[in-house]
Design a protein around this motif. Sequence first.
Motif, PDB file in Angstrom:
ATOM      1  N   VAL A  55     -31.819   9.048  37.186  1.00 55.22           N
ATOM      2  CA  VAL A  55     -30.457   8.803  37.658  1.00 55.22           C
ATOM      3  C   VAL A  55     -29.721  10.142  37.724  1.00 55.22           C
ATOM      4  O   VAL A  55     -29.681  10.888  36.734  1.00 55.22           O
ATOM      5  N   ASN A  56     -29.135  10.435  38.874  1.00 52.30           N
ATOM      6  CA  ASN A  56     -28.352  11.659  39.051  1.00 52.30           C
ATOM      7  C   ASN A  56     -26.866  11.305  38.983  1.00 52.30           C
ATOM      8  O   ASN A  56     -26.294  10.786  39.929  1.00 52.30           O
ATOM      9  N   SER A  57     -26.230  11.567  37.816  1.00 50.92           N
ATOM     10  CA  SER A  57     -24.806  11.234  37.633  1.00 50.92           C
ATOM     11  C   SER A  57     -23.913  12.471  37.717  1.00 50.92           C
ATOM     12  O   SER A  57     -22.759  12.433  37.287  1.00 50.92           O
ATOM     13  N   PHE A 111     -26.467  13.818  33.472  1.00 52.50           N
ATOM     14  CA  PHE A 111     -25.044  13.531  33.664  1.00 52.50           C
ATOM     15  C   PHE A 111     -24.131  14.756  33.592  1.00 52.50           C
ATOM     16  O   PHE A 111     -22.964  14.682  33.970  1.00 52.50           O
ATOM     17  N   THR A 115     -30.133   6.732  42.290  1.00 56.32           N
ATOM     18  CA  THR A 115     -31.181   6.363  41.332  1.00 56.32           C
ATOM     19  C   THR A 115     -32.517   6.299  42.050  1.00 56.32           C
ATOM     20  O   THR A 115     -32.636   5.699  43.114  1.00 56.32           O
ATOM     21  N   SER A 174     -35.919   5.645  31.281  1.00 54.16           N
ATOM     22  CA  SER A 174     -34.862   5.932  32.249  1.00 54.16           C
ATOM     23  C   SER A 174     -34.143   7.197  31.790  1.00 54.16           C
ATOM     24  O   SER A 174     -33.733   7.293  30.625  1.00 54.16           O
ATOM     25  N   GLU A 226     -37.498   6.126  35.722  1.00 59.60           N
ATOM     26  CA  GLU A 226     -36.293   6.024  36.536  1.00 59.60           C
ATOM     27  C   GLU A 226     -35.477   7.300  36.324  1.00 59.60           C
ATOM     28  O   GLU A 226     -35.262   7.728  35.187  1.00 59.60           O
ATOM     29  N   ASP A 243     -30.989   9.874  32.631  1.00 69.62           N
ATOM     30  CA  ASP A 243     -29.741  10.077  33.359  1.00 69.62           C
ATOM     31  C   ASP A 243     -29.295  11.531  33.168  1.00 69.62           C
ATOM     32  O   ASP A 243     -28.969  11.944  32.051  1.00 69.62           O
ATOM     33  N   ILE A 302     -28.698  15.340  29.258  1.00 69.07           N
ATOM     34  CA  ILE A 302     -29.337  14.094  29.720  1.00 69.07           C
ATOM     35  C   ILE A 302     -29.169  12.986  28.690  1.00 69.07           C
ATOM     36  O   ILE A 302     -29.005  13.247  27.496  1.00 69.07           O
ATOM     37  N   ARG A 303     -29.191  11.762  29.194  1.00 68.75           N
ATOM     38  CA  ARG A 303     -29.295  10.570  28.338  1.00 68.75           C
ATOM     39  C   ARG A 303     -30.600   9.874  28.690  1.00 68.75           C
ATOM     40  O   ARG A 303     -30.928   9.742  29.876  1.00 68.75           O
TER      41      ARG A 303
END
Length: 716
Positions: free
Chosen positions: A550-552, A592, A541, A588, A548, A590, A523-524
């Motif tokens: 985010v699914n990357s 990834f 997102t 947030s 927040e 992410d 994750i970031r």
Amino acid sequence: MADERHYPLSRVRNIGIIAHIDAGKTTTTERILFYTGISHKIGEVHEGQAIMDWMEQEKERGITITAAATTCFWTPTYEEKSDKEKEVRINIIDTPGHVDFTAEVERSLRVLDGGVVLFDGVAGVEPQSETVWRQADKYRVPRVCFVNKLDRTGASFEKSFASIRERLNKNAVRMHIPIGEEDAHEGVIDLLRMKAYYFEGNMGNTVREDEVPAALAASAGKYRNELVEKIVEHDEALMSDYLEGKNIPFSQLKSALRKAVVSNELYPVFAGSALKNKGVQLVLDGVIDYLPSPLDVPPVEGVNPTTGAMEIRRASDDEPFAALVFKLQTDPYVGQLAFFRAYSGKLPAGSYVYNSTTGEKERIGRIVRLHANSREEVSNVFAGEIAAAVGLKGTKTSHTLCDENKPIVLEQIQFAEPVVSMRIEPKTKADQEKMGLALSRLSDEDPTFKVTTDSETMETIIWGMGELHLDIIVDRMKREFKVEANVGAPQVAYRETITAPAEAESKYIRQTGGRGQYGHVKIRIKPLEPVVEGAKKPKNTKREDGFEFVNSIKGGVIPQEYIPAAEKGIREAMERGIVAGYPVVDVSVDLFDGTYHEVDSSEIAFKIAGSMAFQDAARRAKPILLEPIMDVEVVVPEHFMGDVTGHLNSKRGQVERMDERGNLRAIRAKVPLAEMFGYITTLRSMTEGRGTYTMEFSKYAPVPTHVAEGIVASRQ
């Protein structure tokens, strides 16, 4: 109420009385009830006799705590009182002014069509005046204003009017000017009619119309011209006539003013003194003349839960039924009451209704129309009316009740998060069971009151909007539910956040003979940026307040069914905190990359991996503590000003400005909530008992390093 509607929608008004604490809301409502014939004796707040302040705690403290609903009927002063065809039904909600009970104002404004905003004739616009005005702006509620208490020493209609235009809205317009102020306050001049009105008889119930006094004729003429100019600005045809020097008839001016008020373009300002029985009847006339009926406001919008499409419901008895529950209240005689505003259709008592928020059907046992804490049973509720239902089991505040064949979900009411907590425990074993029931009922009633359990100590923690809020809750538990409890000192609701981006990778692997556990995520994280209006939300997102996700993930390196589990683990880690165990906000995340195992991977493994990854990343993302900062206003005699400002500075406060309030001074400052506990005792001792203060939540801000160290140490 019979089976048919008695009052057409055009002769219905749903209004709220809103203001800063001590501006005279309940006193004004008591006069309204007296003049409309609902009560035959005026109850005074200072004597603990106000009908609308029916709770014991309200009578003792002389303040309004809960929004009280009532219905009354009024024929305008200028009409023949025996003419029932001109009588208007007014549903009124008298709201609290204290900031701790601001949720009562929020939910009331959500369902009302108009508002009467009161101002103290000495103080003018005060901090909570600004708060309730902003709340009314949010729901686009048309308003009329009433500058009250013009009989008080230091009262000034012009100063109060100037403060409304300067601090709230420049489109406020004078409807009245007072005839005399302070001890000399006799009546008011209606600028549109250019007539003087005096209020005679024991209780001011005889309204006498007279010519404008010669001494005030010039200023009344000047202010009338200003009023007419403001009105014609909003009507092209009238503006053309005005510029040509034509005399515009009163009826056309009144009609144009009504349109401008309903569309939130003008805000009429009336004058008087409710306590001295002057001006209240003319405010009632203003409610009828200028505030909207349910037909004048836009149709309510909602979402069809089946199709997801936006739909509207018009204010008509022939439309499918739709109503919003805006308040729950426990009644010792009938059980739980669910207050609702019917936007469309009609609802007979004894019928079934569909709760589109929960997807369940509920039976409406009885329907009552309320007058403070007394009830009148009715057989039907029609569009545009406010009533309360008895017997709803699964319905909560903000739920939508509607026709099952035409479902709709109306927009929910948003409430502020509580900022103060307190530990509570029952005194005896017998109190333990009763305490759980009492806290559950009270949290159902009040969305800003929350109950949690400390996972380490298993202690019960109650959360509210301030010390007074929690004090009232504990008092209600004792009186209404007969629960004796011990409470700890109030605590601040700190938060945590990050100030830098960071990455983390976490593998959760367990092998125990049989099937193992395998979850692997990367994750970031970064500080959450504010929403830019009009900006498109990135694909995959999900954004909520303070978080927040985010699914990357690309190429199926983690199957889609494990993504929600990883997100859940991240959320749980945010609740536990990094610095001192407080919830983490404004982040947030992410997701990834990662891997999975065809046999050993599971939701629980990815949940744990997500939690571990977030904790690892957050520790390296320069986490800090946040604390609630309050907008504080302290009102003191001038010679105490230096001591008070110095003391506020010593509390890490930032003084922003100082205003004159007659012979008093109002100091506006931003002060951390942690420094404000018990402040009233200190203020009184510094000012010989003559200082007062109000405060409301402003924002969260970083805690200074030396203070944060002490907080962290106390949590270890």
